[in-house]
Design a protein around this motif. Structure first.
Motif: not given
Length: 381
Positions: A275-277, A289-291, A370-373
């Protein structure tokens, strides 16, 4: 035009070398290195104008150097092509990255020799996967003719074997050997823990069969189902984590695309999707930024979209996972290995902490974890 570029390169390189030698005794140089293709490469001075042919090579520089942008002349195409969120994060930390010269905005472009030379690099980094197409090519001949060093590194083809080698090589080239040694030592320690656990598992009175795993590369980005790895990339990680890659039954090769029907007729117990962006917005999400809810939502949609997947044991038993694609593109394969080992053998590897490993290998403020998953699992809805 080519002659103008060559003259410009030589003039800039001469000025750069003169300035460097005037202020620094260049201890340890000239230095001879052996790259991942087995080539002997001599560096006359510490490189200060690196050119990256693959933007995800920046991950390694960000791990090894306090300010990697100080050492960059440009890259073939920007990191935002693969992960806009990571590119924005790095640009916030090192603003010069946003202005880094770029030769193309198309993924995997052909390198323009003249445009590259105008950037006056003193070291070019290639992925090992390109060795057969680069060595002996007109570009390589031109780099050799002008005395521009180039190195082949690998974090993707065989990440567990070649990541320590590539880190050591870059550490030597960039005078970052102490940090490279710390990283390789950490990787070796984590590998030893996993190897010891699996060795003990094999010696148990009633050893279990390895879990059958489907590696599904970036579903929805190019095809819905199912690009996979064979004897490279994530396949190396699944095997080292004590799993059986269901695609091993196929003809040997680097990769394959499995039909949905083939998957249903060879049902996996565990499915690991990368997975990615992605710039196009397709595929599963993971990263900055992904939860956890975002990942669960995407996994649920994927399981519902592919015909027959809701009946697979991997989906019904919630052994249906998403893993950040960048883990086997940068020097973080050990992070992915720890996470995969926990998925395949949760009781055996409950003490592993892949989040801490990631934060140690790529120290940024605040910590990326801590900024995303960067991974997630399907939860029943």
């Amino acid at each position: 035009m080519r002659r103008l570029a060559i003259n410009l390169l030589c003039w800039i390189s001469l000025l750069s070398a003169t300035a460097c030698w005037a202020t620094d005794p260049q201890a340890g140089f000239p230095k001879q290195l052996t790259d991942l293709a087995g080539r002997q490469v001599t560096l006359s001075a510490p490189p200060s104008r690196l050119f990256l042919t693959q933007p995800r090579q920046f991950y390694a520089l960000a791990s090894l150097l306090d300010n990697p942008t100080e050492h960059l002349a440009g890259w073939a195409y920007p990191l935002a092509m693969f992960d806009p969120a990571m590119a924005q994060h790095f640009s916030s930390q090192w603003p010069a990255l946003a202005q880094l010269p770029t030769l193309s905005h198309a993924p995997t472009p052909q390198l323009d020799s003249e445009a590259l030379l105008i950037l006056a690099p003193d070291l070019v980094l290639f992925d090992l996967s390109r060795a057969s197409s680069v060595e002996g090519s007109p570009l390589a001949q031109l780099l050799d003719e002008l005395g521009i060093a180039y190195l082949f590194i690998d974090f993707n083809r065989h990440p567990l074997e070649n990541t320590p080698k590539s880190l050591t090589l870059l550490g030597e080239a960039l005078n970052a050997t102490p940090r490279a040694n710390r990283m390789t030592s950490l990787i070796e320690q984590r590998l030893a823990r996993i190897d010891q656990g699996l060795a003990a598992l094999k010696l148990a009175e009633n050893p279990t069969e390895p879990p059958r795993v489907l590696i599904n590369i970036a579903p929805g980005v190019k095809v819905d189902c199912c690009r996979t790895n064979l004897s490279n990339g994530l396949a190396d990680l699944v095997a080292r984590a004590g799993g059986e890659n269901i695609a091993d039954a196929l003809t040997p090769g680097a990769s394959a695309t499995l039909s949905n029907e083939w998957v249903l007729s060879h049902p996996p117990e565990v499915i690991i999707n990368t997975a990615g962006q992605w710039r196009a917005g397709d595929g599963l999400r993971a990263g900055l930024g992904i939860s956890a809810d975002d990942i669960n939502q995407d996994l649920h949609l994927l399981s519902q979209t592919l015909p027959g997947w809701t009946h697979l044991n991997a989906v019904q038993n919630e052994q249906f996972y998403a893993l950040w694609h960048g883990f086997h593109q940068g020097p973080f394969a050990i992070v992915a290995l720890e996470r995969i080992a926990q998925w395949l053998h949760p009781a055996l590897f409950s003490d592993l902490d892949p989040t801490a490993t990631f934060d140690t290998l790529l120290p940024t403020a605040p910590a990326l974890s801590r900024e995303g998953h960067f991974w997630g699992a399907l939860n029943a809805q």
